[in-house]
Design a protein around this motif. Structure first.
Motif, PDB file in Angstrom:
ATOM      1  N   UNK A   8       0.843  -1.193   0.000  1.00 26.07           N
ATOM      2  CA  UNK A   8       0.000   0.000   0.000  1.00 26.07           C
ATOM      3  C   UNK A   8       0.880   1.246   0.000  1.00 26.07           C
ATOM      4  N   UNK A   9       0.563   2.190  -0.862  1.00 24.68           N
ATOM      5  CA  UNK A   9       1.301   3.450  -0.915  1.00 24.68           C
ATOM      6  C   UNK A   9       0.702   4.420   0.096  1.00 24.68           C
ATOM      7  N   UNK A  10       1.563   5.021   0.912  1.00 20.34           N
ATOM      8  CA  UNK A  10       1.139   5.984   1.932  1.00 20.34           C
ATOM      9  C   UNK A  10       1.024   7.358   1.282  1.00 20.34           C
ATOM     10  N   UNK A  11      -0.155   7.940   1.330  1.00 23.96           N
ATOM     11  CA  UNK A  11      -0.410   9.221   0.683  1.00 23.96           C
ATOM     12  C   UNK A  11      -0.275  10.341   1.720  1.00 23.96           C
ATOM     13  N   UNK A  12       0.535  11.356   1.395  1.00 23.56           N
ATOM     14  CA  UNK A  12       0.916  12.378   2.363  1.00 23.56           C
ATOM     15  C   UNK A  12       0.611  13.785   1.847  1.00 23.56           C
ATOM     16  N   UNK A  13       0.128  14.651   2.744  1.00 17.81           N
ATOM     17  CA  UNK A  13       0.029  16.085   2.491  1.00 17.81           C
ATOM     18  C   UNK A  13       1.055  16.780   3.382  1.00 17.81           C
ATOM     19  N   UNK A  14       1.860  17.656   2.787  1.00 17.92           N
ATOM     20  CA  UNK A  14       2.853  18.433   3.535  1.00 17.92           C
ATOM     21  C   UNK A  14       2.311  19.842   3.758  1.00 17.92           C
ATOM     22  N   UNK A  15       2.302  20.309   5.004  1.00 16.34           N
ATOM     23  CA  UNK A  15       1.811  21.651   5.318  1.00 16.34           C
ATOM     24  C   UNK A  15       2.893  22.440   6.052  1.00 16.34           C
ATOM     25  N   UNK A  16       3.482  23.404   5.350  1.00 11.18           N
ATOM     26  CA  UNK A  16       4.514  24.265   5.928  1.00 11.18           C
ATOM     27  C   UNK A  16       4.551  25.535   5.098  1.00 11.18           C
ATOM     28  N   UNK A  17       4.722  26.682   5.745  1.00 10.48           N
ATOM     29  CA  UNK A  17       4.676  27.937   5.001  1.00 10.48           C
ATOM     30  C   UNK A  17       5.998  28.265   4.308  1.00 10.48           C
ATOM     31  N   UNK A  20      11.010  26.053   0.790  1.00 13.58           N
ATOM     32  CA  UNK A  20      12.217  25.234   0.804  1.00 13.58           C
ATOM     33  C   UNK A  20      12.065  24.036   1.738  1.00 13.58           C
ATOM     34  N   UNK A  21      11.393  24.256   2.867  1.00 13.99           N
ATOM     35  CA  UNK A  21      11.137  23.147   3.796  1.00 13.99           C
ATOM     36  C   UNK A  21      10.258  22.101   3.123  1.00 13.99           C
ATOM     37  N   UNK A  22       9.191  22.575   2.463  1.00 17.37           N
ATOM     38  CA  UNK A  22       8.301  21.645   1.775  1.00 17.37           C
ATOM     39  C   UNK A  22       9.047  20.859   0.697  1.00 17.37           C
ATOM     40  N   UNK A  23       9.892  21.555  -0.061  1.00 14.65           N
ATOM     41  CA  UNK A  23      10.626  20.900  -1.141  1.00 14.65           C
ATOM     42  C   UNK A  23      11.568  19.833  -0.587  1.00 14.65           C
ATOM     43  N   UNK A  24      12.228  20.160   0.510  1.00 12.29           N
ATOM     44  CA  UNK A  24      13.145  19.193   1.118  1.00 12.29           C
ATOM     45  C   UNK A  24      12.418  17.960   1.621  1.00 12.29           C
ATOM     46  N   UNK A  25      11.279  18.183   2.281  1.00 12.95           N
ATOM     47  CA  UNK A  25      10.496  17.056   2.793  1.00 12.95           C
ATOM     48  C   UNK A  25       9.967  16.199   1.647  1.00 12.95           C
ATOM     49  N   UNK A  26       9.477  16.870   0.599  1.00  8.60           N
ATOM     50  CA  UNK A  26       8.976  16.122  -0.569  1.00  8.60           C
ATOM     51  C   UNK A  26      10.086  15.251  -1.162  1.00  8.60           C
ATOM     52  N   UNK A  27      11.273  15.810  -1.311  1.00  5.54           N
ATOM     53  CA  UNK A  27      12.379  15.065  -1.905  1.00  5.54           C
ATOM     54  C   UNK A  27      12.713  13.827  -1.068  1.00  5.54           C
ATOM     55  N   UNK A  28      12.719  13.993   0.242  1.00  4.07           N
ATOM     56  CA  UNK A  28      13.027  12.865   1.127  1.00  4.07           C
ATOM     57  C   UNK A  28      11.938  11.800   1.045  1.00  4.07           C
ATOM     58  N   UNK A  29      10.686  12.230   1.158  1.00  3.47           N
ATOM     59  CA  UNK A  29       9.594  11.261   1.194  1.00  3.47           C
ATOM     60  C   UNK A  29       9.440  10.505  -0.120  1.00  3.47           C
ATOM     61  N   UNK A  30       9.589  11.212  -1.232  1.00  2.13           N
ATOM     62  CA  UNK A  30       9.396  10.554  -2.528  1.00  2.13           C
ATOM     63  C   UNK A  30      10.562   9.643  -2.892  1.00  2.13           C
ATOM     64  N   UNK A  38       0.852  13.854  -2.134  1.00  5.36           N
ATOM     65  CA  UNK A  38      -0.283  14.158  -3.012  1.00  5.36           C
ATOM     66  C   UNK A  38      -0.595  15.646  -3.078  1.00  5.36           C
ATOM     67  N   UNK A  39      -0.111  16.435  -2.102  1.00  5.38           N
ATOM     68  CA  UNK A  39      -0.386  17.876  -2.125  1.00  5.38           C
ATOM     69  C   UNK A  39       0.507  18.583  -1.115  1.00  5.38           C
ATOM     70  N   UNK A  40       0.663  19.910  -1.320  1.00  7.96           N
ATOM     71  CA  UNK A  40       1.427  20.755  -0.400  1.00  7.96           C
ATOM     72  C   UNK A  40       0.583  21.963  -0.019  1.00  7.96           C
ATOM     73  N   UNK A  41       0.600  22.316   1.252  1.00  4.42           N
ATOM     74  CA  UNK A  41      -0.152  23.466   1.759  1.00  4.42           C
ATOM     75  C   UNK A  41       0.801  24.479   2.363  1.00  4.42           C
ATOM     76  N   UNK A  61       2.349  18.463   9.543  1.00  6.80           N
ATOM     77  CA  UNK A  61       1.781  19.773   9.857  1.00  6.80           C
ATOM     78  C   UNK A  61       2.732  20.628  10.681  1.00  6.80           C
ATOM     79  N   UNK A  62       3.136  21.763  10.110  1.00  8.43           N
ATOM     80  CA  UNK A  62       3.930  22.743  10.855  1.00  8.43           C
ATOM     81  C   UNK A  62       3.017  23.469  11.840  1.00  8.43           C
ATOM     82  N   UNK A  63       3.538  23.809  13.008  1.00  7.06           N
ATOM     83  CA  UNK A  63       2.713  24.508  14.002  1.00  7.06           C
ATOM     84  C   UNK A  63       2.611  26.002  13.730  1.00  7.06           C
ATOM     85  N   UNK A  64       3.685  26.595  13.215  1.00  5.80           N
ATOM     86  CA  UNK A  64       3.714  28.040  13.013  1.00  5.80           C
ATOM     87  C   UNK A  64       3.443  28.371  11.550  1.00  5.80           C
TER      88      UNK A  64
END
Length: 223
Positions: A8-17, A20-30, A38-41, A61-64
């Motif tokens: 099963x593929x784990x589907x993830x949404x990244x939420x950070x303002x 660069x943080x989002x891009x780094x996390x996406x690169x690691x996860x993929x 599946x999406x970035x917020x 989910x980022x807190x700030x």
């Protein structure tokens, strides 16, 4: 796993303002074959909307964040998509918010500068229904909160811990050090699965919601 069976593929949404943080996390996860972003917020409101639209397994989910902060988004996610697992992205300076997030239904937390393997492992653990608390962040949160605890908590903590077996107290002491299940297992010469079973039993006996609360209790009891 037998031939022809697809994991099963784990589907993830990244939420950070921070893009660069989002891009780094996406690169690691993929880089993991079983994880799909599946999406970035860029804010909490987008995180809720995208989670509702995509139905992911996990939201990072980022807190700030602007528009809607992470704690508010966590509560909204719990109402809009209660089946989603939410991992909190945090820094050392947000310990009070970490505890509020865990009490509010977060599946765990990890530091933004966590190693790639830890990030992937945390997403897998959350998707599997397990709580993930970064050992490094746990140690920091516990150290900071324990320094401001009331001295009178010790007697109550010792009374509660006395209800545990000797082996359970040993596992609890390692939780107080912020060790992961795997590290605790190596220290105690037990399998990671066995440690996980002990941790679940300890949390139930002590009526603790998460590992951080149990770790604080261990410190109060002098373990």
């Amino acid at each position: 796993m037998g031939a022809g069976v697809t994991a099963k593929v784990i589907r993830v949404v990244i939420a950070d303002d921070e893009p660069l943080i989002r891009a780094g996390i996406r690169m690691i996860l993929t880089s993991a074959a079983d994880i799909e972003v599946v999406a970035e917020a860029a804010n909490g409101r987008e995180a809720v909307e995208l989670a509702r639209a995509h139905g992911p397994d996990v939201v990072l989910l980022d807190l700030q964040m602007p528009v809607m902060d992470g704690l508010t988004a966590l509560a909204e996610l719990g109402r809009a998509v209660p089946e989603v697992r939410v991992l909190i992205l945090t820094t050392f300076g947000e310990r009070e918010n970490v505890l509020r997030a865990l009490s509010g239904g977060g599946a765990g937390f990890l530091l933004k500068d966590s190693a790639p393997g830890e990030l992937i492992g945390a997403v897998r653990a959350a998707a599997a229904g397990d709580a993930y608390l970064s050992p490094a962040a746990t140690r920091h949160v516990v150290d900071q909160l324990a320094s401001g605890r009331q001295a009178g908590r010790g007697e109550d903590a010792r009374r509660r811990v006395a209800e545990l077996s000797e082996r359970e107290r040993g596992v609890l002491a390692l939780l107080g050090e912020g060790l992961s299940n795997a590290d605790a297992g190596r220290r105690l010469h037990m399998s990671e699965a066995t440690v996980k079973t002990y941790v679940s039993r300890i949390l139930a006996k002590l009526e603790c919601e998460n590992r951080v609360q149990a770790a604080l209790l261990a410190r109060d009891a002098g373990l």
